[in-house]
Design a protein around this motif. Structure first.
Motif, mmCIF file in Angstrom:
data_model
loop_
_atom_site.group_PDB
_atom_site.id
_atom_site.type_symbol
_atom_site.label_atom_id
_atom_site.label_comp_id
_atom_site.label_asym_id
_atom_site.label_seq_id
_atom_site.Cartn_x
_atom_site.Cartn_y
_atom_site.Cartn_z
ATOM 1 N N THR A 27 -5.963 6.303 -3.697
ATOM 2 C CA THR A 27 -7.138 5.564 -3.211
ATOM 3 C C THR A 27 -6.750 4.251 -2.538
ATOM 4 N N ALA B 32 -2.985 8.539 4.209
ATOM 5 C CA ALA B 32 -3.368 8.579 2.788
ATOM 6 C C ALA B 32 -4.578 9.486 2.579
ATOM 7 N N GLY B 33 -5.565 9.374 3.469
ATOM 8 C CA GLY B 33 -6.735 10.237 3.351
ATOM 9 C C GLY B 33 -6.379 11.699 3.523
ATOM 10 N N LEU C 84 0.823 4.177 -2.772
ATOM 11 C CA LEU C 84 0.653 5.599 -2.444
ATOM 12 C C LEU C 84 1.797 6.422 -3.021
ATOM 13 N N ALA D 279 -1.740 0.122 10.261
ATOM 14 C CA ALA D 279 -2.587 0.174 9.063
ATOM 15 C C ALA D 279 -3.575 1.332 9.144
ATOM 16 N N GLY D 280 -4.174 1.512 10.319
ATOM 17 C CA GLY D 280 -5.091 2.636 10.481
ATOM 18 C C GLY D 280 -4.396 3.973 10.314
ATOM 19 N N VAL E 247 0.840 -1.206 0.000
ATOM 20 C CA VAL E 247 0.000 0.000 0.000
ATOM 21 C C VAL E 247 0.871 1.250 0.000
ATOM 22 N N SER E 248 1.968 1.242 0.758
ATOM 23 C CA SER E 248 2.851 2.410 0.789
ATOM 24 C C SER E 248 3.473 2.665 -0.589
ATOM 25 N N ASN F 214 -3.715 4.520 6.595
ATOM 26 C CA ASN F 214 -4.950 4.915 5.901
ATOM 27 C C ASN F 214 -5.310 6.369 6.211
ATOM 28 N N HIS F 215 -5.130 6.755 7.474
ATOM 29 C CA HIS F 215 -5.411 8.149 7.839
ATOM 30 C C HIS F 215 -4.463 9.099 7.113
ATOM 31 N N ARG G 270 -5.705 1.652 0.142
ATOM 32 C CA ARG G 270 -5.908 1.577 1.582
ATOM 33 C C ARG G 270 -5.481 0.201 2.085
ATOM 34 N N ALA G 271 -5.015 0.149 3.326
ATOM 35 C CA ALA G 271 -4.578 -1.102 3.945
ATOM 36 C C ALA G 271 -5.706 -1.670 4.789
#
Length: 411
Positions: A184, A206-207, A178, A199-200, A174-175, A203-204, A186-187
């Motif tokens: 878009t 990335a968002g 990104l 992971a959270g 995922v990294s 994702n935060h 996400r893990a």
């Protein structure tokens, strides 16, 4: 990491197995030894009551035993298994004490029996094979059990390591996505609580990056829209000029700025997806050269154009390629005298893509022009930076005639 975790569990399991199996193996050997000696002692004790009695009865009893037993009568005559009197036999006959002596063949057990006619000695030998009977089989069983436990431990360790490594691999994937502008990605939270927390957090992040980029694009687009009003006023002022040539020149410059503003708006709102961006480089370069040819004719510049006969697809958006070529040709018009000829060449790259070359016969670039953000003639150097953004390789050199040559390799 998976291999290291498995190796760690294997080393720990081996140490635990050695700590338990080695003492058990030694204990089994000792138990086998004691059992063999107990069996021999039981046989000897069964013969002892008969040693001072009838010789025939003694002979029958000795030959019926499961282990070879020899009884030395007081006169030294052996009864039973053929044997010679050993030092242990003679010592037992002299002292009247039972002895157990270690020999090369095993363990010698002698028991003296005192009778009316003298001292008889009952002797038997427990061989090394008898002392270790069943030990090898027991050790092989323990070794097999240890290997089976080690394999089970490795299988369990590998399964547990997979549950830890798989989420880490997913986070790495995922990294990388990104980093490749796939915002878009996400893990999926999985694995131990610490990995789920990472992971959270990813994702935060990335968002948050996606939100910041969207806000940045909107600010750029808003700024670009704000520039349209003064550009419109400039175009109206150009139309009011009395000199038609001057009015055409100013209007053309205003149109160029308007096109640049439009390109900025489109760039700001375009989705960040490099795989979807592509265009026909031949068509884009031909269109931009045709645009700049009009201004070149007004300034007395000879234009040489060399393009492929057919389409030449490249993985660059048409607006980006047009902006890059406009920046390079704008530099030619801004930093070379009128009537300076220039050439635009587009060829196919052997490895795929295209090679775009812009050459002029002007004074050339200063030595610092190849550096990012540097240019001559009180320029900001942004023209070259715009061209760099669409190129996989960028080269500034001097032409044989003394002018400048800019070469872009486009994927």
């Amino acid at each position: 990491m998976r291999a290291r975790l498995t190796l760690l569990v294997a080393a720990t399991t081996v140490l635990v197995l050695l700590a338990f199996l080695v003492p058990i193996a030694l204990l089994l050997r000792q138990v086998a030894h004691e059992q063999a000696m107990n069996r021999a002692n039981a046989v000897v004790q069964a013969i002892v009551p008969l040693a001072g009695g009838d010789v025939l009865t003694l002979q029958l009893a000795v030959t019926a035993t499961a282990v070879p037993v020899t009884v030395f009568l007081p006169d030294g005559t052996p009864v039973g298994a053929p044997a010679t009197a050993t030092p242990a036999v003679r010592l037992a006959a002299a002292d009247g004490q039972a002895l157990t002596v270690a020999t090369g063949a095993g363990r010698e057990l002698v028991v003296p029996v005192v009778g009316r006619s003298g001292t008889s000695v009952v002797r038997t030998v427990v061989t090394n094979a008898e002392l270790t009977r069943g030990v090898s089989r027991a050790w092989l069983t323990l070794a097999g059990l240890g290997i089976a436990l080690l394999l089970v431990g490795l299988a369990v360790a590998d399964r547990l390591a997979r549950t830890i490594v798989a989420p880490i691999t997913q986070l790495s994937d995922v990294s990388h996505r990104l980093a490749g502008a796939e915002l878009t990605a996400r893990a999926a939270p999985a694995g131990p609580p610490e990995l789920r927390e990472v992971a959270g957090a990813l994702n935060h992040l990335a968002g948050r990056i996606q939100d910041l980029l969207a806000a940045e694009r909107e600010r750029v687009a808003d700024l670009s829209h704000r520039l349209r009003t003064p550009l419109t006023a400039l175009r109206l002022e150009a139309e009011s000029l009395r000199d038609p040539d001057e009015a055409a020149r100013v209007a053309s410059a205003a149109d160029g700025v308007a096109r640049a503003v439009t390109a900025v708006i489109q760039q700001a709102r375009r989705e960040m997806s490099a795989s979807a961006a592509q265009c026909d480089a031949t068509a884009v370069v031909a269109d931009r050269v045709a645009f700049w040819r009009v201004l070149a004719e007004d300034t007395g510049r000879a234009v040489t154009e060399s393009l492929p006969d057919g389409p030449l697809p490249v993985a660059v958006a048409a607006d980006d390629l047009a902006a890059a070529l406009d920046a390079l040709l704008g530099n030619v018009f801004a930093h070379t005298p009128d009537e300076t000829p220039f050439a635009v060449t587009l060829t196919a790259h052997p490895a795929g893509g295209a090679i775009l070359t812009v050459a002029d016969e002007g004074p050339g670039f200063p030595p610092s022009a190849a550096e990012r953000g540097s240019s001559g003639g009180d320029s900001t150097g942004l023209g070259l930076d715009i061209a760099r953004q669409v190129a996989t390789s960028f080269e500034v050199s001097a032409a044989p005639t003394g002018g400048a040559v800019v070469t872009l390799a486009i994927s």
